[in-house]
Design a protein around this motif. Structure first.
Motif, PDB file in Angstrom:
ATOM      1  N   LEU A  73       8.826  -2.955   2.030  1.00 40.27           N
ATOM      2  CA  LEU A  73       8.071  -3.953   2.785  1.00 40.27           C
ATOM      3  C   LEU A  73       7.111  -4.725   1.886  1.00 40.27           C
ATOM      4  N   TYR A  74       6.586  -4.064   0.866  1.00 37.06           N
ATOM      5  CA  TYR A  74       5.676  -4.732  -0.067  1.00 37.06           C
ATOM      6  C   TYR A  74       6.388  -5.725  -0.983  1.00 37.06           C
ATOM      7  N   THR A  75       7.712  -5.640  -1.065  1.00 35.43           N
ATOM      8  CA  THR A  75       8.459  -6.615  -1.865  1.00 35.43           C
ATOM      9  C   THR A  75       8.721  -7.895  -1.084  1.00 35.43           C
ATOM     10  N   GLN A  76       8.489  -7.877   0.215  1.00 32.44           N
ATOM     11  CA  GLN A  76       8.705  -9.069   1.021  1.00 32.44           C
ATOM     12  C   GLN A  76       7.571 -10.068   0.773  1.00 32.44           C
ATOM     13  N   PRO A  77       7.886 -11.357   0.765  1.00 31.06           N
ATOM     14  CA  PRO A  77       6.846 -12.338   0.435  1.00 31.06           C
ATOM     15  C   PRO A  77       5.811 -12.551   1.521  1.00 31.06           C
ATOM     16  N   GLU A  78       6.195 -12.340   2.770  1.00 26.58           N
ATOM     17  CA  GLU A  78       5.282 -12.641   3.865  1.00 26.58           C
ATOM     18  C   GLU A  78       4.292 -11.497   4.094  1.00 26.58           C
ATOM     19  N   ARG A  79       3.047 -11.869   4.328  1.00 25.32           N
ATOM     20  CA  ARG A  79       1.960 -10.889   4.410  1.00 25.32           C
ATOM     21  C   ARG A  79       2.113  -9.943   5.598  1.00 25.32           C
ATOM     22  N   GLU A  80       2.713 -10.396   6.685  1.00 27.20           N
ATOM     23  CA  GLU A  80       2.875  -9.531   7.851  1.00 27.20           C
ATOM     24  C   GLU A  80       3.628  -8.256   7.518  1.00 27.20           C
ATOM     25  N   PHE A  81       4.537  -8.317   6.563  1.00 27.20           N
ATOM     26  CA  PHE A  81       5.288  -7.122   6.179  1.00 27.20           C
ATOM     27  C   PHE A  81       4.408  -6.128   5.427  1.00 27.20           C
ATOM     28  N   HIS A  82       3.432  -6.624   4.697  1.00 27.27           N
ATOM     29  CA  HIS A  82       2.495  -5.735   4.007  1.00 27.27           C
ATOM     30  C   HIS A  82       1.610  -5.015   5.034  1.00 27.27           C
ATOM     31  N   TYR A  83       1.210  -5.741   6.074  1.00 25.37           N
ATOM     32  CA  TYR A  83       0.446  -5.101   7.145  1.00 25.37           C
ATOM     33  C   TYR A  83       1.290  -4.042   7.851  1.00 25.37           C
ATOM     34  N   ALA A  84       2.553  -4.369   8.075  1.00 23.95           N
ATOM     35  CA  ALA A  84       3.452  -3.397   8.719  1.00 23.95           C
ATOM     36  C   ALA A  84       3.607  -2.158   7.848  1.00 23.95           C
ATOM     37  N   ALA A  85       3.640  -2.344   6.537  1.00 21.72           N
ATOM     38  CA  ALA A  85       3.765  -1.209   5.617  1.00 21.72           C
ATOM     39  C   ALA A  85       2.586  -0.252   5.786  1.00 21.72           C
ATOM     40  N   LEU A  86       1.383  -0.809   5.907  1.00 18.38           N
ATOM     41  CA  LEU A  86       0.205   0.040   6.072  1.00 18.38           C
ATOM     42  C   LEU A  86       0.230   0.759   7.419  1.00 18.38           C
ATOM     43  N   ALA A  87       0.795   0.109   8.423  1.00 18.18           N
ATOM     44  CA  ALA A  87       0.931   0.758   9.733  1.00 18.18           C
ATOM     45  C   ALA A  87       1.888   1.942   9.659  1.00 18.18           C
ATOM     46  N   MET A  88       2.877   1.869   8.779  1.00 19.20           N
ATOM     47  CA  MET A  88       3.804   2.994   8.594  1.00 19.20           C
ATOM     48  C   MET A  88       3.065   4.192   7.990  1.00 19.20           C
ATOM     49  N   ILE A  89       2.156   3.936   7.068  1.00 14.97           N
ATOM     50  CA  ILE A  89       1.351   5.015   6.493  1.00 14.97           C
ATOM     51  C   ILE A  89       0.431   5.593   7.556  1.00 14.97           C
ATOM     52  N   ASP A  90      -0.123   4.727   8.404  1.00 15.37           N
ATOM     53  CA  ASP A  90      -1.023   5.186   9.471  1.00 15.37           C
ATOM     54  C   ASP A  90      -0.372   6.271  10.329  1.00 15.37           C
ATOM     55  N   VAL A  91       0.936   6.145  10.545  1.00 15.60           N
ATOM     56  CA  VAL A  91       1.650   7.094  11.407  1.00 15.60           C
ATOM     57  C   VAL A  91       1.493   8.527  10.906  1.00 15.60           C
ATOM     58  N   HIS A  92       1.492   8.702   9.587  1.00 14.32           N
ATOM     59  CA  HIS A  92       1.500  10.047   9.004  1.00 14.32           C
ATOM     60  C   HIS A  92       0.220  10.400   8.252  1.00 14.32           C
ATOM     61  N   ILE A  93      -0.813   9.560   8.326  1.00 14.77           N
ATOM     62  CA  ILE A  93      -1.956   9.734   7.434  1.00 14.77           C
ATOM     63  C   ILE A  93      -2.611  11.106   7.565  1.00 14.77           C
ATOM     64  N   MET A  94      -2.633  11.697   8.733  1.00 10.93           N
ATOM     65  CA  MET A  94      -3.304  12.982   8.902  1.00 10.93           C
ATOM     66  C   MET A  94      -2.528  14.133   8.259  1.00 10.93           C
ATOM     67  N   LYS A  95      -1.299  13.866   7.825  1.00  8.91           N
ATOM     68  CA  LYS A  95      -0.487  14.907   7.194  1.00  8.91           C
ATOM     69  C   LYS A  95      -0.271  14.653   5.703  1.00  8.91           C
ATOM     70  N   LEU A  96      -0.863  13.591   5.182  1.00  8.39           N
ATOM     71  CA  LEU A  96      -0.681  13.271   3.774  1.00  8.39           C
ATOM     72  C   LEU A  96      -1.766  13.940   2.940  1.00  8.39           C
ATOM     73  N   ASP A  97      -1.385  14.382   1.742  1.00 12.64           N
ATOM     74  CA  ASP A  97      -2.327  15.089   0.874  1.00 12.64           C
ATOM     75  C   ASP A  97      -2.591  14.300  -0.393  1.00 12.64           C
ATOM     76  N   ALA A  98      -3.290  14.924  -1.327  1.00 10.23           N
ATOM     77  CA  ALA A  98      -3.719  14.236  -2.548  1.00 10.23           C
ATOM     78  C   ALA A  98      -2.556  13.774  -3.425  1.00 10.23           C
ATOM     79  N   GLU A  99      -1.384  14.316  -3.226  1.00 10.74           N
ATOM     80  CA  GLU A  99      -0.229  13.861  -4.000  1.00 10.74           C
ATOM     81  C   GLU A  99       0.119  12.408  -3.695  1.00 10.74           C
ATOM     82  N   TRP A 100      -0.395  11.888  -2.591  1.00  6.84           N
ATOM     83  CA  TRP A 100      -0.147  10.500  -2.217  1.00  6.84           C
ATOM     84  C   TRP A 100      -1.124   9.529  -2.864  1.00  6.84           C
ATOM     85  N   LEU A 101      -2.161  10.029  -3.484  1.00  5.00           N
ATOM     86  CA  LEU A 101      -3.180   9.134  -4.028  1.00  5.00           C
ATOM     87  C   LEU A 101      -2.673   8.216  -5.143  1.00  5.00           C
ATOM     88  N   PRO A 102      -1.808   8.675  -6.047  1.00  4.74           N
ATOM     89  CA  PRO A 102      -1.270   7.729  -7.030  1.00  4.74           C
ATOM     90  C   PRO A 102      -0.489   6.583  -6.383  1.00  4.74           C
TER      91      PRO A 102
END
Length: 234
Positions: A73-102
């Motif tokens: 989604l971040y490779t798409q030129p339109e900004r709405e796709f970048h926002y959608a990408a962050l919403a995908m992370i939101d779905v699982h954020i409470m289960k993500l650990d420090a390995e995701w920080l990089p």
């Protein structure tokens, strides 16, 4: 969770957004972001509704999909796709650990502007570091010394939602390290972080601001806004 292959999931989302593009909104949205990005013209309420309907029809993304899906989604030129990408992370954020920080560090440094950085820093990085404080040394402590001011901004803002859990010493040390920056987005971040923390610890913030030399006028002004509204002498 999703019951279709990742490739189809991605393509269905692309088609949904592109089918609902709005040329009437596109130019004003691009102008608002100083023409750094292309837009489809889908405003935030509509985009969130489309995503809600998309999740109902196709399911929320599998956790194993997050990195490839967000990268795509971040490779798409339109900004709405970048926002959608962050919403995908939101779905699982409470289960993500420090390995995701990089990975999050890479996102902060990719297609960088305040609209995405200001979501990633407090909502993603902040959520993880609240659970795994030992990783602060390897990420925000390093970011604040970076030449990339978006990483610096992220270090200042990662505790934005912490309230009483804020490490004031850490926050103030980051501000001391960056207060000489002439970058607007750093000065603004300092003020924002101070203003937000002043809602929890007004006396502590007032004392810090009044005792800190060479704090940029913008940072000072923003940092004192909530205290002034409360009628506190500043």
């Amino acid at each position: 969770m999703a019951s279709i292959p990742l490739e189809r999931y991605q393509n269905e989302l692309i088609d949904l957004f592109r089918t609902n593009r709005n040329e009437w909104n596109r130019e004003p949205m691009e102008n608002y972001m100083r023409n750094h990005f292309s837009f489809l013209g889908i405003k935030s309420p509509e985009r969130k509704e489309f995503l809600k309907r998309f999740f109902v029809e196709y399911g929320k993304p599998e956790r194993d999909w997050i990195k490839p899906l967000v990268t795509f989604l971040y490779t798409q030129p339109e900004r709405e796709f970048h926002y959608a990408a962050l919403a995908m992370i939101d779905v699982h954020i409470m289960k993500l650990d420090a390995e995701w920080l990089p990975f999050l560090e890479e996102l902060i440094s990719t297609n960088s502007w305040w609209d995405t950085v200001d979501h990633i820093a407090p909502h993603h990085v902040g959520a993880i570091l609240l659970r795994e404080k030992a990783s602060i040394e390897d990420f925000p402590d390093r970011w604040v010394e970076s030449e990339n001011f978006w990483l610096q901004r992220s270090a200042i803002l990662f505790q934005l939602k912490y309230k009483s859990k804020t490490d004031a010493e850490k926050l103030f040390s980051y501000i001391e390290a960056t207060k000489g920056s002439r970058e607007f987005f750093i000065q603004k971040a300092i003020g924002w972080a101070l203003r937000e923390y002043s809602k929890t610890a007004p006396a502590k913030v007032r004392s810090f601001i009044n005792s800190t030399e060479d704090l940029a006028p913008l940072s000072r002004r923003e940092g004192l806004k909530h205290l002034a509204r409360r009628g506190m002498e500043v």
